[in-house]
Write a protein that holds these residues in place. Structure first.
Motif, PDB file in Angstrom:
ATOM      1  N   LEU A 144      -2.373 -16.753  44.764  1.00 14.70           N
ATOM      2  CA  LEU A 144      -1.344 -16.487  45.759  1.00 14.70           C
ATOM      3  C   LEU A 144      -0.090 -15.899  45.115  1.00 14.70           C
ATOM      4  N   ALA A 167       0.521 -15.158  51.019  1.00 16.04           N
ATOM      5  CA  ALA A 167       1.503 -14.765  50.009  1.00 16.04           C
ATOM      6  C   ALA A 167       2.262 -13.514  50.429  1.00 16.04           C
ATOM      7  N   SER A 200      -6.470 -15.650  51.961  1.00 13.73           N
ATOM      8  CA  SER A 200      -5.287 -16.337  51.441  1.00 13.73           C
ATOM      9  C   SER A 200      -4.193 -15.401  50.941  1.00 13.73           C
ATOM     10  N   SER A 235      -0.747 -24.060  50.031  1.00 17.26           N
ATOM     11  CA  SER A 235      -2.084 -24.061  49.431  1.00 17.26           C
ATOM     12  C   SER A 235      -2.667 -25.453  49.334  1.00 17.26           C
TER      13      SER A 235
END
Length: 342
Positions: free
Chosen positions: A184, A101, A97, A147
């Motif tokens: 993030l 970002a 993840s 997200s």
């Protein structure tokens, strides 16, 4: 000098729309979607297999006078959605993840400098603090939106499979989603800071990935080594014979507790400086709360910890995840206000 929120909103909306059409962002989002669907498929398949075994045992006991239902199979298996989110998805998102970002933030400023569009933007009646604030708000909004996509996929799969969500399950899912958003934002702040200091997106991406590798690989190894070194100062206790006295057992437990306390204290202190460590700790705590609280149907609601108890267990990790992006975004803000565009 006052910030005009209307101009900030215009910049944020443009930034949000630009990211939703960016190929890199969409590629990473598609990767997370694929990982979510794989985790959902595996979880539902496991749940279906366990349910078939449960029904088969019930049928056997119903047609037999000599078999009784075991307490282990007296209730159906717990529904798998939280196990999917806190298990397979938690491990995958810990590693992948941050790429989402980083994709949003690494060219937030450096990309505009490369294309000379930043100079054109600042030539209009808009202040620098409005530009950087609008860009940060737009990037944050797109990360919050992205997200939420995996959770919508999991909930859609649960509804299709005929599963239900209890309020307690929904609260745990909301806490996990909040932890993911802060996680993030931590790497988004890092990416924006390096984007402000770099003249092109390639350098910003390289430095941001170096920080990601530092906190995801090097820091955990260093924390483990430091914890083992601290624990080595406490000799490993040996079990006191075949027939130990209560005092000997108590002494053994105290020595082992001291060794574990030294190990966990050093390791947790070092990992608290890392967004990866804070995020992983929160996921592990939420997993233990879900496992310890029983399933959505059989456990007594009164036995489950309340929201205050849950937040009290990892408030330090929340502070760490909030402080990390705040520091880097503040650095990016200060740098952008003084950047030379000539």
């Amino acid at each position: 000098m006052r910030i005009d929120l209307s101009r900030v909103a215009i910049i944020a909306r443009k930034e949000f729309a630009d990211h939703l059409t960016d190929r890199t962002f969409l590629l990473v989002l598609a990767l997370l979607g694929i990982l979510t669907l794989l985790a959902l498929e595996q979880g539902l398949a496991s749940y279906t297999h366990q349910m078939e075994q449960y029904l088969a045992i019930l049928e056997m006991t119903a047609h037999s006078e000599h078999l009784t239902t075991s307490p282990l199979v007296s209730s159906p298996p717990p529904w798998p959605v939280l196990r999917i989110i806190l298990g397979t998805m938690g491990r995958s998102f810990l590693l992948f993840s941050p790429l989402l970002a980083i994709a949003v933030g690494f060219d937030l400023i450096s990309g505009e400098r490369t294309t000379r569009s930043l100079r054109t933007l600042l030539s209009r009646p808009v202040y620098r603090d409005e530009v950087i604030t609008g860009k940060a708000v737009g990037g944050t909004a797109v990360l919050v939106f992205a997200s939420a996509v995996p959770y919508l996929l999991v909930l859609a799969g649960a509804l299709v499979a005929g599963l239900t969500v209890t309020p307690y399950d929904a609260a745990i899912m909301a806490l996990y989603w909040g932890a993911l958003v802060f996680y993030l934002l931590a790497y988004f702040g890092v990416a924006v800071a390096f984007s402000a200091f770099s003249e092109d997106g390639g350098r910003a991406l390289a430095w941001t990935m170096a920080v990601f590798i530092l906190f995801s690989v090097i820091v955990p190894v260093a924390a483990e080594d430091a914890a083992n070194s601290a624990a080595s100062s406490y000799p490993a206790p040996a079990w006191p014979g075949d027939n130990p006295t209560p005092d000997e057992v108590q002494q053994y437990l105290e020595e082992r507790s001291s060794r574990y306390a030294a190990y966990n204290g050093v390791k947790n202190t070092i990992l608290a400086l890392s967004p990866n460590g804070n995020y992983e700790t929160m996921v592990q705590m939420l997993t233990s709360l879900h496992s310890g609280g029983g399933d959505g149907d059989g456990g007594a609601v009164a036995e489950k910890p309340g929201l205050e108890d849950v937040l009290g267990r990892f408030w330090q990790n929340i502070v760490g995840l909030v402080a990390f992006p705040a520091i880097f975004l503040a650095v990016a803000y200060a740098r952008f206000m003084r950047i030379d565009l000539r």
